[in-house]
Design an enzyme around this catalytic site. Structure first.
Site, PDB file in Angstrom:
ATOM      1  N   CYS A 148      13.569  10.560   7.326  1.00 31.80           N
ATOM      2  CA  CYS A 148      13.437  10.105   8.708  1.00 31.80           C
ATOM      3  C   CYS A 148      14.748  10.251   9.474  1.00 31.80           C
ATOM      4  O   CYS A 148      14.746  10.456  10.677  1.00 31.80           O
ATOM      5  CB  CYS A 148      12.938   8.665   8.740  1.00 31.80           C
ATOM      6  SG  CYS A 148      13.895   7.577   7.683  1.00 31.80           S
TER       7      CYS A 148
ATOM      8  N   LYS B  69       0.863  -1.183   0.000  1.00 32.29           N
ATOM      9  CA  LYS B  69       0.000   0.000   0.000  1.00 32.29           C
ATOM     10  C   LYS B  69       0.898   1.231   0.000  1.00 32.29           C
ATOM     11  O   LYS B  69       1.476   1.611   1.007  1.00 32.29           O
ATOM     12  CB  LYS B  69      -0.933   0.066   1.208  1.00 32.29           C
ATOM     13  CG  LYS B  69      -1.972   1.171   0.966  1.00 32.29           C
ATOM     14  CD  LYS B  69      -2.453   1.844   2.219  1.00 32.29           C
ATOM     15  CE  LYS B  69      -1.913   3.148   2.649  1.00 32.29           C
ATOM     16  NZ  LYS B  69      -1.851   4.281   1.762  1.00 32.29           N
TER      17      LYS B  69
ATOM     18  N   GLU C 221       9.678   1.082  10.783  1.00 31.11           N
ATOM     19  CA  GLU C 221      10.746   2.057  10.547  1.00 31.11           C
ATOM     20  C   GLU C 221      10.092   3.419  10.687  1.00 31.11           C
ATOM     21  O   GLU C 221       9.302   3.812   9.838  1.00 31.11           O
ATOM     22  CB  GLU C 221      11.342   1.836   9.153  1.00 31.11           C
ATOM     23  CG  GLU C 221      12.762   2.324   9.039  1.00 31.11           C
ATOM     24  CD  GLU C 221      12.855   3.808   8.746  1.00 31.11           C
ATOM     25  OE1 GLU C 221      12.963   4.596   9.729  1.00 31.11           O
ATOM     26  OE2 GLU C 221      12.806   4.173   7.581  1.00 31.11           O
TER      27      GLU C 221
ATOM     28  N   GLU D  53       9.687  16.203  15.233  1.00 28.97           N
ATOM     29  CA  GLU D  53      10.148  15.910  13.875  1.00 28.97           C
ATOM     30  C   GLU D  53       9.462  16.910  12.935  1.00 28.97           C
ATOM     31  O   GLU D  53       8.239  16.886  12.780  1.00 28.97           O
ATOM     32  CB  GLU D  53       9.746  14.474  13.512  1.00 28.97           C
ATOM     33  CG  GLU D  53      10.402  13.984  12.249  1.00 28.97           C
ATOM     34  CD  GLU D  53      10.040  12.540  11.914  1.00 28.97           C
ATOM     35  OE1 GLU D  53       8.891  12.135  12.131  1.00 28.97           O
ATOM     36  OE2 GLU D  53      10.926  11.826  11.417  1.00 28.97           O
TER      37      GLU D  53
HETATM   38  P1  NAP Z   1       1.802   8.096   8.104  1.00 29.73           P
HETATM   39  O1  NAP Z   1       0.544   8.761   8.456  1.00 29.73           O
HETATM   40  O2  NAP Z   1       2.531   7.350   9.152  1.00 29.73           O
HETATM   41  O3  NAP Z   1       1.521   7.130   6.892  1.00 29.73           O
HETATM   42  C1  NAP Z   1       2.411   6.113   6.428  1.00 29.73           C
HETATM   43  C2  NAP Z   1       1.581   5.077   5.714  1.00 29.73           C
HETATM   44  O4  NAP Z   1       0.655   4.479   6.615  1.00 29.73           O
HETATM   45  C3  NAP Z   1       0.732   5.677   4.599  1.00 29.73           C
HETATM   46  O5  NAP Z   1       0.669   4.761   3.545  1.00 29.73           O
HETATM   47  C4  NAP Z   1      -0.596   5.859   5.285  1.00 29.73           C
HETATM   48  O6  NAP Z   1      -1.697   6.015   4.431  1.00 29.73           O
HETATM   49  C5  NAP Z   1      -0.653   4.591   6.092  1.00 29.73           C
HETATM   50  N1  NAP Z   1      -1.641   4.604   7.155  1.00 29.73           N
HETATM   51  C6  NAP Z   1      -2.136   5.661   7.822  1.00 29.73           C
HETATM   52  N2  NAP Z   1      -3.060   5.264   8.712  1.00 29.73           N
HETATM   53  C7  NAP Z   1      -3.147   3.917   8.617  1.00 29.73           C
HETATM   54  C8  NAP Z   1      -3.926   2.923   9.251  1.00 29.73           C
HETATM   55  N3  NAP Z   1      -4.833   3.235  10.172  1.00 29.73           N
HETATM   56  N4  NAP Z   1      -3.754   1.635   8.901  1.00 29.73           N
HETATM   57  C9  NAP Z   1      -2.860   1.298   7.966  1.00 29.73           C
HETATM   58  N5  NAP Z   1      -2.113   2.196   7.295  1.00 29.73           N
HETATM   59  C10 NAP Z   1      -2.237   3.494   7.622  1.00 29.73           C
HETATM   60  O7  NAP Z   1       2.766   9.113   7.472  1.00 29.73           O
HETATM   61  P2  NAP Z   1       2.370  10.280   6.485  1.00 29.73           P
HETATM   62  O8  NAP Z   1       0.911  10.595   6.479  1.00 29.73           O
HETATM   63  O9  NAP Z   1       2.906   9.904   5.203  1.00 29.73           O
HETATM   64  O10 NAP Z   1       3.184  11.471   7.162  1.00 29.73           O
HETATM   65  C11 NAP Z   1       2.934  11.902   8.494  1.00 29.73           C
HETATM   66  C12 NAP Z   1       4.214  12.011   9.296  1.00 29.73           C
HETATM   67  O11 NAP Z   1       4.920  10.770   9.313  1.00 29.73           O
HETATM   68  C13 NAP Z   1       5.254  12.962   8.721  1.00 29.73           C
HETATM   69  O12 NAP Z   1       5.050  14.261   9.146  1.00 29.73           O
HETATM   70  C14 NAP Z   1       6.557  12.414   9.232  1.00 29.73           C
HETATM   71  O13 NAP Z   1       6.871  12.923  10.489  1.00 29.73           O
HETATM   72  C15 NAP Z   1       6.308  10.953   9.358  1.00 29.73           C
HETATM   73  N6  NAP Z   1       6.945  10.200   8.278  1.00 29.73           N
HETATM   74  C16 NAP Z   1       8.041   9.457   8.563  1.00 29.73           C
HETATM   75  C17 NAP Z   1       8.652   8.749   7.557  1.00 29.73           C
HETATM   76  C18 NAP Z   1       9.847   7.915   7.798  1.00 29.73           C
HETATM   77  O14 NAP Z   1      10.536   7.595   6.850  1.00 29.73           O
HETATM   78  N7  NAP Z   1      10.119   7.512   9.001  1.00 29.73           N
HETATM   79  C19 NAP Z   1       8.177   8.816   6.266  1.00 29.73           C
HETATM   80  C20 NAP Z   1       7.045   9.587   5.995  1.00 29.73           C
HETATM   81  C21 NAP Z   1       6.432  10.262   7.026  1.00 29.73           C
HETATM   82  P3  NAP Z   1      -1.984   7.477   3.806  1.00 29.73           P
HETATM   83  O15 NAP Z   1      -1.259   7.462   2.535  1.00 29.73           O
HETATM   84  O16 NAP Z   1      -3.459   7.584   3.623  1.00 29.73           O
HETATM   85  O17 NAP Z   1      -1.476   8.491   4.767  1.00 29.73           O
END
Ligand code: NAP
Ligand code: MG
Length: 490
Positions: free
Chosen positions: A293, A184, A259, A390
């Protein structure tokens, strides 16, 4: 090599059982170009029934006796090598598509993301037929050995910051060990994962081995992680969603790898190569618009070189070329979307309000797309939000320290533990401090080096498990011990 200025979006449907298909209820969502805010394509949105079809396909492909389960490890290796060759063939297209969907500068996609993505596929292709169990010395009359077996259907939940790279970091070790995968991608960046699925089919992977369901966290991700036939959830993203995934995994004892985020410290000791330290610290804070990250977001600089370090950083930051990510000269593109843009701007405002000194940047660039100026703060103290949270934006925090004990304590005073680093010419300092920093990777006199052979992952709330290197295979296999009763001691 020049970017393709307007790369055609070739695939927008779900990829299930080696076919591109519409979602059952025909729902779609728009994916945009963050540099313009304009729609790139309407992509199929997977719901519960689509997720079920994808997991069923993956489960079928995994069944004992299926072509894939019968496949020799050398053949799995050959398929992965072929996939890497096809990615190499289409590298410019893939990099251009990634930049258009994600906003990252083309030169970084070409020099960093694609080589890492291709490299990781080749690394695990090479490992596919080399990792095995062992025969064990045993007490008594028995013959005991271990086998590394695949776990089953893997749900790979991906973020938007390094879409193709992180897709490959998950699928390559999973497939190398004989698992099947349902991916996904993040809602913002579905396009390169779909093109990769097309390449996997061209490479010759049997139906069901690799499936892609595009959509949103609650409506696509949630049913995927809850599906009873998913055995392992491999997640990269925020700590909040990571925690939710671990709860789901706990409910029915699924395997999980996480991660997550970071707030990584980089310590500059007085004997550092100053120009190099300035360059590395700044670049690794603003690279990928700070959406990394393991960004080095807390730069601790010794008081004796602090003012000089700040002045040189500002001079360097001014030189970053901001603009259209597909322009080969550009260093710095837009943030991924409006939500992230607003989050970054709010944190910049909090930095000013809480008394940090804004040395450079801090403002939006233009009214089109989601561009933020490369931003440098000095006089940052540990309790400020910009030093704790972050930001995921191009914002560097420069903090001052007096001595080694103090800075080690401050560097470790965070719930995160993804990366850490130090600059020094003193070998004893390098070895002592790197051993005392609590992080999964520690860099000395550089940042984010290591490559595909070196394990990567977090201490504390930065995650569970390791990716890259042979360590990265562990989460994708179960160790089975077989013990045979023998008539004699052997
Ligand atoms: P996220 O909310 O953690 O999402 C990561 C993935 O998980 C996306 O594919 C997201 O779908 C999915 N997801 C969200 N809720 C879920 C659920 N209930 N069940 C299963 N999957 C679910 O990250 P983001 O929205 O991309 O960004 C938010 C924050 O995450 C950023 O501000 C940053 O701090 C952090 N982040 C960290 C990394 C890293 O490499 N460690 C990378 C990206 C972001 P959607 O596409 O619908 O959101
Ligand atoms: Mg999201």
């Amino acid at each position: 090599m020049s970017a393709i200025k307007n790369p055609e979006v070739k695939f927008t449907q779900l990829f299930i059982n080696n076919e591109f298909v519409n979602s059952v209820d025909g729902k779609t969502f728009d994916t945009i170009n963050p540099a313009t805010g304009q729609k790139l394509a309407a992509v199929q949105e997977a719901g519960v029934r689509d997720v079920d079809l994808a997991v069923q396909a993956a489960d079928e492909a995994f069944k004992f006796g299926s072509p894939y389960r019968q496949m020799d490890a050398t053949k799995r290796a050959a398929l992965l090598f072929k996939l890497a060759d096809l990615m190499e063939r289409d590298k410019v297209y893939l990099a251009s598509l990634e930049c258009t969907n994600n906003g990252k500068p083309f030169k970084f996609a070409m020099e960093d993301d694609l080589p890492t993505a291709i490299g990781v596929v080749r690394f695990y292709a090479g490992a596919a037929d080399k990792v095995g169990g062992s025969v064990l010395p045993s007490d008594g009359k028995m013959f005991a050995y271990t086998r590394y077996e695949p776990v089953g259907v893997v749900a790979a939940i991906l973020p938007w910051n390094y879409p193709i790279e992180i897709t490959c970091v998950k699928i390559a070790p999973a497939i190398a060990m004989g698992n099947t995968v349902v991916i996904k991608p993040a809602e913002q960046t579905p396009l390169t994962a779909l093109y990769l699925a097309h390449l996997a089919r061209e490479a010759g992977f049997p139906p069901g081995v690799l499936n892609v369901v595009t959509g949103f966290g609650p409506t696509t991700g949630q049913p995927l992680i809850e599906h009873p036939k998913v055995s392992l959830i491999a997640f990269t993203g925020s700590t909040e969603v990571g925690s939710l995934i671990q709860r789901e995994a706990a409910r029915c004892i699924k395997r999980v790898s996480l991660e997550l985020g970071g707030k990584s410290p980089l310590i500059i000791f007085p004997d550092a190569d100053l120009d190099k330290a300035v360059r590395v610290a700044h670049l690794n804070c603003v690279i990928n618009q700070g959406q990394c990250c393991v960004a080095a977001t807390r730069t601790f600089v010794h008081e004796s070189i602090y003012d000089q370090f700040v002045a040189k950083t500002v001079e360097l930051a001014r030189k970053r070329v901001v603009g259209n990510p597909l322009d080969e000269q550009v260093d710095h593109g837009p943030q991924i979307d409006e939500e992230q843009f607003n989050k970054v701007m709010t944190l910049i405002d909090s930095g000013i309000e809480q008394g940090a000194k804004l040395e450079l940047g801090g403002k939006r660039i233009g009214q089109t797309g989601f561009f933020v100026e490369p931003t440098v703060f000095s006089n940052v103290t540990d309790e400020m939000d910009i030093a704790k949270k972050e930001i995921f934006g191009p914002v560097q925090q420069i903090l001052k320290f007096k001595d080694k004990e103090e800075v080690i304590e401050r560097a470790n005073k965070t719930n995160y533990g993804l990366g850490a680093g130090l600059f020094t010419k003193d070998l004893n300092t390098a070895i002592e401090v790197s051993s005392r920093l609590n992080a999964g990777q520690v860099y000395v006199n550089q940042w984010l080096i290591g490559g595909v052979q070196v394990p990567f992952g977090g201490f504390k709330q930065s995650g569970i498990g390791r990716e890259f290197g042979l360590e990265g295979l562990r989460q994708y296999c179960e160790v089975k011990s077989v013990i045979i009763d023998m008539p004699v001691k052997i």
